[in-house]
Motif scaffolding. Structure first.
Motif, short mmCIF file in Angstrom:
data_model
loop_
_atom_site.label_atom_id
_atom_site.label_comp_id
_atom_site.label_asym_id
_atom_site.label_seq_id
_atom_site.Cartn_x
_atom_site.Cartn_y
_atom_site.Cartn_z
N ARG A 181 0.89 -1.17 0.00
CA ARG A 181 0.00 0.00 0.00
C ARG A 181 0.91 1.20 0.00
NH1 ARG A 181 -3.44 0.30 5.09
NH2 ARG A 181 -1.78 -1.02 5.92
N SER A 182 0.99 1.90 -1.12
CA SER A 182 1.91 3.05 -1.15
C SER A 182 1.26 4.22 -1.86
CB SER A 182 3.23 2.66 -1.82
OG SER A 182 2.97 2.12 -3.11
N ASP A 229 6.17 16.66 -14.22
CA ASP A 229 7.02 17.77 -13.79
C ASP A 229 7.73 17.47 -12.47
OD1 ASP A 229 6.58 19.29 -16.00
OD2 ASP A 229 4.92 20.44 -15.13
N TYR A 230 7.01 16.83 -11.56
CA TYR A 230 7.63 16.48 -10.28
C TYR A 230 8.77 15.48 -10.50
CZ TYR A 230 8.31 14.71 -5.58
OH TYR A 230 8.90 14.33 -4.40
N LEU A 231 8.54 14.49 -11.34
CA LEU A 231 9.57 13.45 -11.57
C LEU A 231 10.80 14.04 -12.27
CD1 LEU A 231 7.52 10.27 -12.52
CD2 LEU A 231 8.49 10.90 -10.31
N TYR A 232 10.58 14.99 -13.21
CA TYR A 232 11.74 15.61 -13.88
C TYR A 232 12.64 16.28 -12.86
CZ TYR A 232 8.90 15.09 -18.17
OH TYR A 232 8.13 14.59 -19.19
N GLY A 233 12.02 16.86 -11.82
CA GLY A 233 12.81 17.56 -10.78
C GLY A 233 13.32 16.64 -9.69
N HIS A 234 12.86 15.39 -9.66
CA HIS A 234 13.25 14.47 -8.59
C HIS A 234 13.67 13.12 -9.17
CE1 HIS A 234 10.69 17.47 -6.61
NE2 HIS A 234 11.37 17.21 -5.51
N ALA A 235 14.40 13.16 -10.30
CA ALA A 235 14.74 11.92 -11.02
C ALA A 235 15.59 10.98 -10.17
CB ALA A 235 15.43 12.27 -12.33
N THR A 236 16.55 11.53 -9.44
CA THR A 236 17.45 10.68 -8.64
C THR A 236 16.71 10.06 -7.47
OG1 THR A 236 19.20 12.21 -9.25
CG2 THR A 236 19.72 10.63 -7.52
N GLU A 237 15.92 10.89 -6.80
CA GLU A 237 15.13 10.41 -5.67
C GLU A 237 14.18 9.29 -6.12
OE1 GLU A 237 13.22 13.80 -3.81
OE2 GLU A 237 11.68 12.46 -3.02
N PHE A 238 13.59 9.46 -7.31
CA PHE A 238 12.64 8.46 -7.80
C PHE A 238 13.36 7.16 -8.20
CE2 PHE A 238 9.38 6.68 -10.73
CZ PHE A 238 8.36 6.56 -9.80
N LYS A 239 14.62 7.28 -8.56
CA LYS A 239 15.40 6.08 -8.90
C LYS A 239 15.49 5.14 -7.68
CE LYS A 239 19.41 5.13 -11.78
NZ LYS A 239 20.69 5.64 -12.27
N LEU A 283 12.26 3.38 -7.32
CA LEU A 283 12.14 2.29 -8.31
C LEU A 283 12.85 1.04 -7.80
CD1 LEU A 283 12.87 4.27 -11.60
CD2 LEU A 283 10.69 3.23 -10.95
N ALA A 284 14.04 1.26 -7.21
CA ALA A 284 14.82 0.12 -6.69
C ALA A 284 14.04 -0.58 -5.58
CB ALA A 284 16.17 0.61 -6.18
N LYS A 285 13.25 0.19 -4.83
CA LYS A 285 12.45 -0.40 -3.73
C LYS A 285 11.13 -0.99 -4.23
CE LYS A 285 13.91 2.88 -0.22
NZ LYS A 285 13.45 4.20 0.24
N LYS A 286 10.86 -0.82 -5.52
CA LYS A 286 9.61 -1.33 -6.11
C LYS A 286 8.38 -0.84 -5.34
CE LYS A 286 11.61 -5.24 -8.45
NZ LYS A 286 11.62 -6.64 -8.74
N VAL A 287 8.27 0.48 -5.22
CA VAL A 287 7.14 1.05 -4.48
C VAL A 287 5.80 0.70 -5.11
CG1 VAL A 287 8.35 2.96 -3.35
CG2 VAL A 287 7.52 3.24 -5.71
N PHE A 288 5.80 0.41 -6.42
CA PHE A 288 4.57 0.00 -7.09
C PHE A 288 4.70 -1.47 -7.55
CE2 PHE A 288 3.27 4.55 -8.73
CZ PHE A 288 3.00 4.93 -7.41
#
Ligand code: ZN
Length: 366
Positions: free
Chosen positions: A146-147, A154-164, A167-172
């Protein structure tokens, strides 16, 4: 008063705590309808905790319900539960049915375009197997993921590293790219026909965008005769095939689609003017009773997207770049050769084992 108001009134109880889902579920439909309601209700609750009260009817729901089976049962009923609570519908293409294999875990995502937040819930099959009263299963048992993440482009373009890292944690649950790409594509106004393609292909990538462009090129420049159909022979398959299957309704099952898988060495044998030949498309000319064909290539342009080092974010940027250009297929699709098959010869004759249509057309160096 429209039907939506009636539906939402019926489902109003499901927002917030104290929801009641009924007891003694007799059928798979009721069971999975309840799971869909609980998933949607929890999604709205997660969003509300962020201080953003989502507006029903403006949410996009993505799920593989109906395709995924849980303990051998159909999960199709979940679609109605999701619609009931969120107001998402097929007609507004806000209820998005993502293709998956039956053995894939069942998941739900609810995207709020206004806030950019997207929930993700994945069903634990063991919880639903043991318990027949779905409303009695604690949320933490029913959904083992549950996440809630902010995923607007636009948010992802500004937070690309954080979102990486996410992704590694497989939040979805490993479905991050398919959810991020399709949810943002819809938010950016992907036309209904393109959404059908994204559902079938199960993600939005530049490769499938190239297939949508190729189909749009054919609709504009190589229409079949009224009541006619296409025969497609792809000589270099990639994601584009799934777009062509959906948009042209040419399928192998209806004997309208062939595919050859060339090696690098095979491709190197193309004559220079045929480099990049990807797909041959045929239509029948009723007057001459012959088949006309086009050999098409796709020219990959440089997009204006920056490289962030996060391939998911970079592909998303490219997807949205293509999305703005779906009505300009001539900028990408290149005609290599137009031809006509000899009288009495059909495209299937050129798709037989051992027959190479490119050789037949004199496009191979012998
Ligand atoms: Zn793809």
């Amino acid at each position: 008063m429209g039907a939506v108001v009636v539906i939402l009134t019926a489902c109003a109880l499901f927002l917030g705590s104290g929801a009641s889902y009924g007891k003694n579920h007799a059928s798979d439909y009721e069971k999975w309808d309840t799971v869909g309601k609980r998933a949607a209700d929890e999604s709205l609750s997660l969003m509300s905790k962020k201080g953003k009260v989502p507006q029903k009817g403006k949410l996009v729901v993505l799920t593989n319900a109906g395709y995924a089976e849980v303990n051998g049962a159909s999960t199709q009923g979940a679609l109605d539960g999701l619609t009931c609570v969120t107001g998402a519908t097929r007609g507004r293409h806000s209820l998005v049915e993502i293709h998956s294999a039956p053995w894939t875990p069942l998941w739900f995502a609810v995207y709020d375009k206004a806030s950019g937040f997207c929930s993700y819930l994945q069903v634990d099959p063991s919880a639903t197997k043991k318990q027949t009263d779905i409303s009695a299963i604690p949320l933490s048992d029913l959904f083992y993921i549950r996440s809630l993440e902010k995923i607007n482009a636009d948010y992802l373009y500004g937070h690309a590293t954080e979102f990486k890292e996410k992704l590694a944690k497989k939040v979805f649950g490993g479905n991050e790219f398919r959810i991020v790409s399709i949810a943002n594509g819809i938010a950016e106004g992907a036309p209904a026909y393109a959404v059908r393609v994204l559902e079938f292909h199960d993600h939005f990538c530049p490769g499938v965008a190239s297939g949508i462009l190729m189909a749009n090129y054919l609709k504009r420049h190589f229409k079949p005769e009224p009541g006619g159909r296409y025969f497609v022979h792809t000589v270099e398959p990639w994601c584009k095939e799934d777009a062509m299957l959906v948009l042209l309704n040419a399928t192998p099952g209806k004997r309208g689609y062939a595919a050859s898988y060339p090696t690098k060495a095979d491709k190197s044998r193309l004559v220079p003017e045929a480099r990049g030949a990807a797909t041959i498309v045929y239509r029948r000319n009723n007057a001459t009773k012959t088949w006309e064909g086009l050999v098409l290539a796709f020219e990959w342009p440089e997009t204006t997207c920056p490289k962030t080092g996060n391939p998911v974010v970079d592909k998303l940027c490219a997807d949205l770049w293509y999305l703005k250009r779906l009505e300009a297929p001539e900028d990408f699709v290149k005609l290599i050769k137009a031809f006509e098959l000899p009288q009495g010869v059909s495209p299937k004759d050129w798709a037989r084992p051992g027959v190479d249509p490119l050789r037949q057309l004199g496009l191979l160096q012998e």
